[in-house]
Structure formats: structure tokens, C-alpha cells
Design a protein around this motif. Structure first.
Motif, PDB file in Angstrom:
ATOM      1  N   GLU A 251       0.837  -1.188   0.000  1.00  5.50           N
ATOM      2  CA  GLU A 251       0.000   0.000   0.000  1.00  5.50           C
ATOM      3  C   GLU A 251       0.880   1.248   0.000  1.00  5.50           C
ATOM      4  OE1 GLU A 251      -3.286   2.124   2.869  1.00  5.50           O
ATOM      5  OE2 GLU A 251      -3.108  -0.052   2.911  1.00  5.50           O
ATOM      6  N   GLY A 252       0.530   2.218  -0.847  1.00  2.00           N
ATOM      7  CA  GLY A 252       1.246   3.485  -0.895  1.00  2.00           C
ATOM      8  C   GLY A 252       2.344   3.562  -1.946  1.00  2.00           C
TER       9      GLY A 252
ATOM     10  N   THR B 278       4.927   4.321   1.265  1.00  2.00           N
ATOM     11  CA  THR B 278       5.098   3.099   2.041  1.00  2.00           C
ATOM     12  C   THR B 278       6.345   3.203   2.918  1.00  2.00           C
ATOM     13  OG1 THR B 278       5.060   0.691   1.890  1.00  2.00           O
ATOM     14  CG2 THR B 278       6.470   1.831   0.343  1.00  2.00           C
TER      15      THR B 278
END
Length: 108
Positions: free
Chosen positions: A66-67, A89
């Protein structure tokens, strides 16, 4: 004299304005959204990458986090390959993803 014709690269149907088919010749230039400006790029040195398949495996593992907005790897077959990860992240998550993919970070 014959002229060699090269196949044209496919155009993107969506995405950036330079590749997408345009209905007009007017191109607007605008500043990127603020979120893009706040993204950071962290670099990692990864050992054990020997081919494009290795690179693809690491990219897939990191992009699953994620990110992550972008991953770039400069393959140095059999050596230490620089990996640049852009996004929000954590470094710990990236390190774990690299190790779980079967590769290791180079020690300095």
C-alpha cells in the motif's frame, strides 16, 4: 534506395496527455496534484538479481504494498542493483517485500 518502415508504437487510450489520442491540437500544461509532490523516493541496493524475471518478481512484490506509486530497478546482473521506490510506504515494508521475494539488501 528503399525506406525502412518501422512499426508505430501503440498509443495509450488513457493516461498521460502526450500518448493519448487527442481530438484537438491544443495541449494544456498544469501543475501536478499536491499528492504527487509529497511522494518521496527511497533507494535500496538489492543483491541477487540476475535477469528480467528477477526484476519482475521484485517489482511485483513491492507494487503490492500500500502506498507504492512507482518502482524502478537498474539491473546489474549478478551484482548490486539499485531499486528506487516512490510513494508513501515504509522502508521496513519494502525491505520485507524484497526479502520475501527471495532477494537480499546489500550491506554497506
Amino acid at each position: 534506395m528503399t525506406t525502412e518502415s518501422r512499426p508505430l508504437l501503440p498509443m495509450a487510450s488513457t493516461g498521460c496527455s502526450c500518448c493519448a489520442p487527442s481530438t484537438t491540437d491544443d495541449r494544456e500544461v498544469s501543475a501536478p496534484p499536491t499528492a504527487e509532490l509529497s511522494a518521496r523516493t527511497d533507494s535500496y541496493a538489492v543483491e541477487g538479481l540476475t535477469c528480467g524475471h528477477c526484476v519482475g518478481t521484485v517489482i511485483e512484490a513491492i507494487r503490492a504494498l500500500e502506498g507504492v506509486e512507482d518502482v524502478r530497478i537498474d539491473l546489474q546482473a549478478g551484482g548490486v542493483s539499485p531499486v528506487a521506490v516512490t510513494g508513501s510506504t515504509t522502508s521496513a515494508a519494502v525491505r520485507t517485500a524484497i526479502e520475501e521475494a527471495g532477494y537480499s539488501l546489500a550491506t554497506s
